[in-house]
Scaffold this active site. Sequence first.
Site, PDB file in Angstrom:
ATOM      1  CG  ASN A 111     -17.504  -6.416 -37.293  1.00 62.46           C
ATOM      2  OD1 ASN A 111     -17.001  -7.016 -38.246  1.00 62.46           O
ATOM      3  ND2 ASN A 111     -16.807  -6.058 -36.221  1.00 62.46           N
ATOM      4  CD1 TRP A 112     -22.028  -9.972 -40.758  1.00 64.27           C
ATOM      5  CD2 TRP A 112     -21.575 -10.973 -42.702  1.00 64.27           C
ATOM      6  NE1 TRP A 112     -23.174  -9.921 -41.533  1.00 64.27           N
ATOM      7  CE2 TRP A 112     -22.915 -10.526 -42.728  1.00 64.27           C
ATOM      8  CE3 TRP A 112     -21.066 -11.629 -43.827  1.00 64.27           C
ATOM      9  CZ2 TRP A 112     -23.758 -10.726 -43.824  1.00 64.27           C
ATOM     10  CZ3 TRP A 112     -21.899 -11.830 -44.925  1.00 64.27           C
ATOM     11  CH2 TRP A 112     -23.231 -11.384 -44.921  1.00 64.27           C
ATOM     12  CE  LYS A 113     -16.674  -8.733 -33.851  1.00 59.12           C
ATOM     13  NZ  LYS A 113     -16.446  -8.800 -32.419  1.00 59.12           N
ATOM     14  CG  HIS A 164     -13.512  -3.855 -34.154  1.00 55.12           C
ATOM     15  ND1 HIS A 164     -13.029  -4.797 -33.269  1.00 55.12           N
ATOM     16  CD2 HIS A 164     -14.862  -3.937 -34.083  1.00 55.12           C
ATOM     17  CE1 HIS A 164     -14.062  -5.420 -32.708  1.00 55.12           C
ATOM     18  NE2 HIS A 164     -15.176  -4.911 -33.183  1.00 55.12           N
ATOM     19  CD  GLU A 171     -12.835  -8.410 -32.417  1.00 54.05           C
ATOM     20  OE1 GLU A 171     -12.987  -8.541 -33.641  1.00 54.05           O
ATOM     21  OE2 GLU A 171     -13.752  -8.643 -31.590  1.00 54.05           O
ATOM     22  CD  GLU A 201     -17.895  -2.119 -31.308  1.00 52.21           C
ATOM     23  OE1 GLU A 201     -18.920  -2.760 -31.583  1.00 52.21           O
ATOM     24  OE2 GLU A 201     -16.768  -2.417 -31.728  1.00 52.21           O
ATOM     25  N   GLY A 206     -18.502  -9.502 -27.485  1.00 53.77           N
ATOM     26  CA  GLY A 206     -18.477 -10.953 -27.603  1.00 53.77           C
ATOM     27  C   GLY A 206     -18.546 -11.678 -26.267  1.00 53.77           C
ATOM     28  CB  SER A 236     -23.109  -8.363 -25.779  1.00 47.67           C
ATOM     29  OG  SER A 236     -21.857  -9.022 -25.643  1.00 47.67           O
ATOM     30  N   GLY A 263     -21.839  -7.544 -33.647  1.00 48.11           N
ATOM     31  CA  GLY A 263     -20.945  -8.617 -34.069  1.00 48.11           C
ATOM     32  C   GLY A 263     -21.699  -9.931 -34.167  1.00 48.11           C
ATOM     33  N   GLY A 264     -21.566 -10.751 -33.124  1.00 46.06           N
ATOM     34  CA  GLY A 264     -22.116 -12.113 -33.132  1.00 46.06           C
ATOM     35  C   GLY A 264     -23.547 -12.209 -33.643  1.00 46.06           C
TER      36      GLY A 264
HETATM   37  P1  PGA Z   1     -20.481  -8.425 -30.401  1.00 46.69           P
HETATM   38  O1  PGA Z   1     -19.360  -7.622 -31.216  1.00 46.69           O
HETATM   39  O2  PGA Z   1     -21.817  -7.898 -30.835  1.00 46.69           O
HETATM   40  O3  PGA Z   1     -20.275  -9.882 -30.781  1.00 46.69           O
HETATM   41  O4  PGA Z   1     -20.221  -8.176 -28.952  1.00 46.69           O
HETATM   42  C1  PGA Z   1     -19.476  -6.253 -31.423  1.00 46.69           C
HETATM   43  C2  PGA Z   1     -18.295  -5.753 -32.225  1.00 46.69           C
HETATM   44  O5  PGA Z   1     -17.171  -6.217 -31.998  1.00 46.69           O
HETATM   45  O6  PGA Z   1     -18.446  -4.888 -33.108  1.00 46.69           O
END
Ligand code: PGA
Length: 266
Positions: free
Chosen positions: A17-19, A107, A109, A179, A185, A225, A246-247
Amino acid sequence: MSNEPAPNSRKPLISGNWKMNHNHFEAIQTIQKLAYALNPRDYDHVDVSVHPPFTDLRSVQTVLQADEVPVSLGAQNVHMASHGAFTGEIAPPMLAKLNVEYVIVGHSERRELFGETDEVVNQKAKAVLAADMTPIVCVGETLEQRQAGEAESTVSQQISGSLAGLSGDVVAGLVIAYEPIWAIGTGATATPNDAQLMCAHIRSLVRSRWGDSAADSVRIQYGGSVKGGNAPELMAQPDIDGALVGGASLDADEFARIVNFRLYQA
Ligand code: PGA
């Protein structure tokens, strides 16, 4: 004799997930690096998807198609209507036309920053399915909810609301991403055991509501993470069928290490 697949017969799905990162030039570079970092046999035991921002989808699709890279294209969000006067939104059929296969819905967010409720997530999941794509339905508790002993009840409610009205056959083909919000993050990962316990809880909920074959087939990812270093132990858990990253997915080499978690397992 049971026809149920053994729990470990589910093919893991590792999703990046590149956000809101990477313009379309950077996206092309990243997907080319990833294609180079992975070799064809790496996909034998694992499915891989990348979820770039909307503005990058066409560019990434073109690279995947031209180079015949077996990575699935994914999106991070979608609107629930198929078309219409919804300024700024993107409809499921538009994504399907770009060969998008997986769409992340709900998600944390989106839930926290954009007010998406379980009802909205449910409508989006149904819209994604109606366009012949697979939703990755995200659930997870906050730190406060965990500390108050409400992690399981929060996730149960999210599952019931987000998957309301779906049949067992449909739930069997879904991806659910657990999650915990406090791990996203932050560098704080759930322990493999905590992640396993919640994923097993989700599977047992699916079993009681939608039956054995849905529970044995639905893929449950862990997210929060995930890195090359912790992926092998997380992915070794019996109820974890992949990762939503994500990251670490922004770095092609690090993401390739996660995809190849098997190589690093004890
Ligand atoms: P993260 O994000 O790996 O940066 O913690 C995961 C996500 O939000 O899908």
